[in-house]
Design an enzyme around this catalytic site. Sequence first.
Site, mmCIF file in Angstrom:
data_model
loop_
_atom_site.group_PDB
_atom_site.id
_atom_site.type_symbol
_atom_site.label_atom_id
_atom_site.label_comp_id
_atom_site.label_asym_id
_atom_site.label_seq_id
_atom_site.Cartn_x
_atom_site.Cartn_y
_atom_site.Cartn_z
ATOM 1 N N HIS A 1 1.109 -1.329 0.143
ATOM 2 C CA HIS A 1 0.093 -0.102 0.025
ATOM 3 C C HIS A 1 0.963 1.233 0.176
ATOM 4 O O HIS A 1 2.096 1.317 0.169
ATOM 5 C CB HIS A 1 -0.859 -0.003 1.284
ATOM 6 C CG HIS A 1 -0.127 0.361 2.544
ATOM 7 N ND1 HIS A 1 0.452 -0.668 3.193
ATOM 8 C CD2 HIS A 1 -0.007 1.172 3.409
ATOM 9 C CE1 HIS A 1 0.957 -0.387 4.169
ATOM 10 N NE2 HIS A 1 0.655 0.997 4.643
ATOM 11 N N ASP B 1 0.651 5.080 1.648
ATOM 12 C CA ASP B 1 -0.281 5.684 3.024
ATOM 13 C C ASP B 1 -1.286 6.656 2.496
ATOM 14 O O ASP B 1 -0.701 7.507 1.653
ATOM 15 C CB ASP B 1 1.012 6.187 3.995
ATOM 16 C CG ASP B 1 1.691 5.151 4.584
ATOM 17 O OD1 ASP B 1 0.973 4.047 4.944
ATOM 18 O OD2 ASP B 1 2.808 5.315 5.036
ATOM 19 N N HIS C 1 4.711 0.078 0.371
ATOM 20 C CA HIS C 1 5.420 -0.663 1.241
ATOM 21 C C HIS C 1 4.324 -1.752 1.874
ATOM 22 O O HIS C 1 3.216 -1.642 1.590
ATOM 23 C CB HIS C 1 6.107 0.265 2.411
ATOM 24 C CG HIS C 1 5.154 1.098 3.169
ATOM 25 N ND1 HIS C 1 4.396 2.191 2.516
ATOM 26 C CD2 HIS C 1 4.338 0.940 4.354
ATOM 27 C CE1 HIS C 1 3.884 2.819 3.551
ATOM 28 N NE2 HIS C 1 3.574 2.069 4.510
ATOM 29 N N ARG D 1 5.812 6.505 13.996
ATOM 30 C CA ARG D 1 5.813 6.869 12.613
ATOM 31 C C ARG D 1 5.211 8.526 12.698
ATOM 32 O O ARG D 1 3.939 8.992 13.129
ATOM 33 C CB ARG D 1 4.901 6.291 11.465
ATOM 34 C CG ARG D 1 4.975 6.813 10.243
ATOM 35 C CD ARG D 1 4.022 5.996 9.267
ATOM 36 N NE ARG D 1 2.473 6.429 9.584
ATOM 37 C CZ ARG D 1 1.600 5.844 8.981
ATOM 38 N NH1 ARG D 1 1.813 4.606 8.526
ATOM 39 N NH2 ARG D 1 0.469 6.345 9.174
#
Length: 306
Positions: A122, A124, A282, A297
Amino acid sequence: MEKTLAPPEARPAPGSIRTRSGGSIEVHPLTCTIGAELTGVNLGDASRDDDLFAEIKALLLTYKVLFLRDQDITRAEHLAFAGRFGRLEDHPVVGSDPDHPGLVRIYKDLDSPPEHYENALHTDGTWRANPSMGAVLRCIETPPVGGDTIWVNMTEAYRRLPEHIKTQIQGLRARHSIEATFGAVLPQKKRYELKTRFPDAEHPVVRTHPETGEQSLFVNAFTTHFVNYHTPENVRFGQDYAPGAGLLLNYLIGQAAIPEYQVRWRWTPNSVAIWDNRSTQHYAVQDYWPAVRRMERAGIVGDRPF
């Protein structure tokens, strides 16, 4: 004039880059296609040093994902470094550190919910009108074995498509949905509320990078369908659309699974990945249960794809 990066074989060889700030960064490419590990640099310093940050950003545009180890930085420095790329974003489902807004906690503990969000290829936030520009992800705790993350060069994936496929998808646009992904585990009312807050976004199937001019394939696990495929040129009979359009979309999404476009990173505590969300996908490999994996993150608000 469109800007393009050098092909992999013409990129700088591993070695030392002397920075304008007087130091040096050791650059170690990890594959022929994507990813480089940096040594000799601290992201806490880069959060305060304009020239050092500029060097790192230039390397990011070249390698698309950068890796660093032994980054013993504070959460404030983590946010400050990521904030140099742009405004930071929160996540509507995954919680942030209460003392550091914008620092999303991706904690997989023994009592974590069973949902799986990261173990799909995917990009983000493509369910947003303005998907993430990128992210800075730091490892807090990792299993002794397992829990790696894979990144994919979607610019290379587009470049190596057959020419007739490139012609076929030129101008196509697609829908991306949080309701069909994160929302799928929610009760119906909450799922509808989530979609009201984040209506399905529409993006080009091939996007142009706003800084390099490169074109990338821009469909992923959040993509549900094409929105402008059903035209007389594409559809003679219903079968051309269903399953025809879906088969084409699945073929495009499947390009991210080709190993030649990938790099795989093994985490250690205080290791960091910085990636360009505009040209990569990723996948967080969830092969480590019942071990624990905790990541933090900082995501960066992006622009509207074109």
